[in-house]
Design a protein around this motif. Structure first.
Motif, PDB file in Angstrom:
ATOM      1  N   UNK A   1       0.863  -1.014   0.079  1.00  0.00           N
ATOM      2  CA  UNK A   1       0.042  -0.002   0.020  1.00  0.00           C
ATOM      3  C   UNK A   1       0.724   1.325   0.063  1.00  0.00           C
ATOM      4  N   UNK A   2       1.865   1.263   0.844  1.00  0.00           N
ATOM      5  CA  UNK A   2       2.882   2.351   0.562  1.00  0.00           C
ATOM      6  C   UNK A   2       3.718   2.804  -0.505  1.00  0.00           C
ATOM      7  N   UNK A   3       3.804   1.626  -1.088  1.00  0.00           N
ATOM      8  CA  UNK A   3       4.824   1.668  -2.365  1.00  0.00           C
ATOM      9  C   UNK A   3       3.822   2.356  -3.455  1.00  0.00           C
ATOM     10  N   UNK A   4       2.622   1.884  -3.313  1.00  0.00           N
ATOM     11  CA  UNK A   4       1.702   2.443  -4.095  1.00  0.00           C
ATOM     12  C   UNK A   4       1.306   3.933  -3.863  1.00  0.00           C
ATOM     13  N   UNK A   5       1.306   4.533  -2.702  1.00  0.00           N
ATOM     14  CA  UNK A   5       1.080   5.758  -2.394  1.00  0.00           C
ATOM     15  C   UNK A   5       2.120   6.820  -2.520  1.00  0.00           C
ATOM     16  N   UNK A   6       3.398   6.078  -2.577  1.00  0.00           N
ATOM     17  CA  UNK A   6       4.571   7.109  -2.375  1.00  0.00           C
ATOM     18  C   UNK A   6       5.821   6.663  -3.384  1.00  0.00           C
ATOM     19  N   UNK A   7       6.906   7.657  -3.838  1.00  0.00           N
ATOM     20  CA  UNK A   7       7.623   7.355  -4.765  1.00  0.00           C
ATOM     21  C   UNK A   7       8.990   6.645  -4.464  1.00  0.00           C
ATOM     22  N   UNK A   8       9.324   6.898  -2.954  1.00  0.00           N
ATOM     23  CA  UNK A   8      10.223   6.574  -2.236  1.00  0.00           C
ATOM     24  C   UNK A   8       9.963   5.722  -1.009  1.00  0.00           C
ATOM     25  N   UNK A   9      10.392   4.711  -0.683  1.00  0.00           N
ATOM     26  CA  UNK A   9      10.074   4.117   0.678  1.00  0.00           C
ATOM     27  C   UNK A   9      11.275   3.344   1.521  1.00  0.00           C
ATOM     28  N   UNK A  10      11.348   3.807   2.594  1.00  0.00           N
ATOM     29  CA  UNK A  10      12.242   3.041   3.566  1.00  0.00           C
ATOM     30  C   UNK A  10      11.387   2.080   4.424  1.00  0.00           C
ATOM     31  N   UNK A  11      11.995   1.080   4.730  1.00  0.00           N
ATOM     32  CA  UNK A  11      11.443  -0.095   5.612  1.00  0.00           C
ATOM     33  C   UNK A  11      12.479  -0.152   6.959  1.00  0.00           C
ATOM     34  N   UNK A  12      11.405   0.132   7.718  1.00  0.00           N
ATOM     35  CA  UNK A  12      12.035   0.105   9.295  1.00  0.00           C
ATOM     36  C   UNK A  12      11.446  -0.910  10.044  1.00  0.00           C
ATOM     37  N   UNK A  13      12.285  -1.828  10.862  1.00  0.00           N
ATOM     38  CA  UNK A  13      11.681  -2.678  11.566  1.00  0.00           C
ATOM     39  C   UNK A  13      12.199  -2.865  13.176  1.00  0.00           C
ATOM     40  N   UNK A  14      11.608  -3.384  14.058  1.00  0.00           N
ATOM     41  CA  UNK A  14      12.247  -3.373  15.414  1.00  0.00           C
ATOM     42  C   UNK A  14      11.917  -4.690  15.893  1.00  0.00           C
ATOM     43  N   UNK A  15      12.960  -5.665  16.286  1.00  0.00           N
ATOM     44  CA  UNK A  15      12.876  -7.027  16.724  1.00  0.00           C
ATOM     45  C   UNK A  15      12.296  -7.887  15.828  1.00  0.00           C
TER      46      UNK A  15
END
Length: 456
Positions: free
Chosen positions: A188-202
């Motif tokens: 959904x986020x890559x559909x809405x934006x041109x550049x996307x960073x993925x961040x995850x905890x644990x």
């Protein structure tokens, strides 16, 4: 003085003496410091069980607008969380901005604080998607959200199934549900934006690594950022949890007070089993059977993490780096808290390793950076230096030691290693990162390097 006046005076005196106790129940902060309530809640499980988690299922496959997802998650929390409506005056900078943007109310409840959010950056087509860990909530990212927002990114967070209500909800969750939620949020986020960073905890980090090496990645995804990433549990018997969970009436590993409004303190066996399944997906053994990662990676770990095996994490990061494309390798960055001697002899020589050291008196009194501390600022109103909440947990044996940890004016802070607990039996688990100001700069530098490499 007549009898009525005497009675009134006695009545008012009694009421005034009772007011402090009444005040404790007024908000999330006061409740977290009321030891009598904490003790009762731990013994009776007052906050351990959901009110009702049989809400309408969110159709992740439909790729509904993100705002629809946020509304659904908020409604779920409002119905299922036993303290959803409790006032919670925890005013992080992120929360204040959400109020300004019209997506939160000025006087927050627990539901407002822990629900997933979208911190919108006007006129920007860049976004970061942040996935929390096991037993946590999107509050995990209230501090880090500011770092990304200040770099011009809209910040999105999600709520993993089984979270946001009470620990008992994790008895009915599995890995596939988490994977569905993560897949929806990324696509959904890559559909809405041109550049996307993925961040995850644990555990959230493990889910993102799994997605990044198994799915056809959108060219819009520019980087992977991992905080205390889940590689292998520190307890090597985690695989037994799914089998023990089949035994009737044996459902819990830990039963605690659950007064932390942003994170479950009790821990079901099924939660350990699901998390183990998530981490198994990114084990070194399974990585060798999967495509190579093709993204620059930024990671933050502690050398004495008591939840995740730091040695396994370093092996995982090394494996991801060695098979990565050369243009991404030069961007890979590791922030390592503690001793650099933990780095294995074969760790990639071209890996950029930052090893902050602390010389301040306050920092020297901290006995290691804990797994849960990395993402929180010292100024965090719930987890920071001046916060009333203390993480003491079921790892402290006996009510006397537990009470000391919760109430002493001079707590010892650090990670709950065997050595630390032997020396400091009432150790309070560190809930904030004393290196957070440096971490903000390190994240910003990494993002700028990634953008520069892309010609942005």
């Amino acid at each position: 003085m007549n009898n009525n006046s005497v009675f009134l005076k006695i009545f008012l005196t009694c009421m005034l003496s009772f007011l402090p106790h009444l005040a404790v129940a007024e908000n999330c902060i006061a409740q977290a410091s009321d030891f009598e309530f904490i003790k009762k809640s731990k013994q009776q499980g007052l906050l351990r069980y959901t009110k009702d988690h049989h809400q309408a299922y969110f159709d992740y496959q439909a790729r509904a607008p993100f705002n629809s997802y946020l509304n659904h998650a908020y409604q779920y929390i409002s119905v299922a969380n036993p303290r959803a409506a409790m006032p919670c005056p925890v005013f992080t900078q992120t929360y204040q901005q959400l109020v300004t943007q019209g997506s939160r109310k000025p006087n927050p409840t627990i539901a407002d604080i822990i629900a997933p959010f979208e911190l919108k950056h006007s006129q920007s087509k860049k976004a970061v998607l942040l996935v929390h860990g096991l037993t946590d909530s999107p509050f995990t990212y209230h501090d880090l959200a500011q770092v990304y927002y200040q770099q011009g990114y809209t910040v999105r967070t999600i709520l993993l199934p089984g979270h946001g209500s009470a620990a008992s909800a994790l008895q009915d969750v599995d890995l596939q549900q988490w994977q569905q939620a993560v897949r929806y949020a990324i696509e959904r986020t890559t559909q809405d934006f041109d550049e996307v960073i993925l961040g995850g905890y644990s555990t959230g980090a493990a889910l993102l690594i799994d997605y990044a090496i198994t799915q056809a990645l959108s060219s819009k995804i520019t980087a992977l950022m991992l905080f205390s990433p889940g590689s292998e549990p520190h307890n090597k018997q985690g695989w037994i949890a799914k089998w023990l969970d089949l035994i009737p009436f044996l459902n819990w590993i830990d039963k605690d007070a659950d007064v932390d409004f942003a994170k479950y303190e009790s821990f079901p066996l099924n939660a350990a089993a699901a998390s183990y399944d998530a981490m198994s997906l990114v084990s070194i053994k399974n990585l060798s059977k999967r495509p190579a990662l093709a993204l620059p990676v930024f990671s933050v770990i502690s050398d004495i993490d008591a939840t995740i095996d730091s040695h396994a994490t370093l092996k995982l990061l090394n494996a991801l780096h060695n098979t990565n494309l050369s243009r991404y390798k030069k961007l890979d960055t590791l922030v390592l808290y503690g001793s650099s001697t933990i780095l294995p002899p074969n760790f990639a020589a071209d890996y950029r390793v930052l090893n902050p050291q602390c010389a301040s008196e306050a920092c020297l009194k901290i006995h290691g950076i804990s797994h849960i501390a990395i993402v929180n600022s010292p100024q965090n109103p719930h987890y920071g230096i001046s916060a009333s909440y203390r993480n003491c947990g079921s790892f402290i044996g006996g009510e006397k030691l537990y009470k000391t940890c919760k109430t002493t004016k001079s707590p010892q802070l650090g990670e709950r290693t065997a050595a630390n607990l032997k020396q400091y039996p009432t150790l309070q688990r560190l809930t904030y990162n004393p290196f957070f100001p440096e971490l903000k700069k390190q994240i910003s530098t990494f993002i700028k390097n990634v953008e520069h490499a892309q010609g942005k």
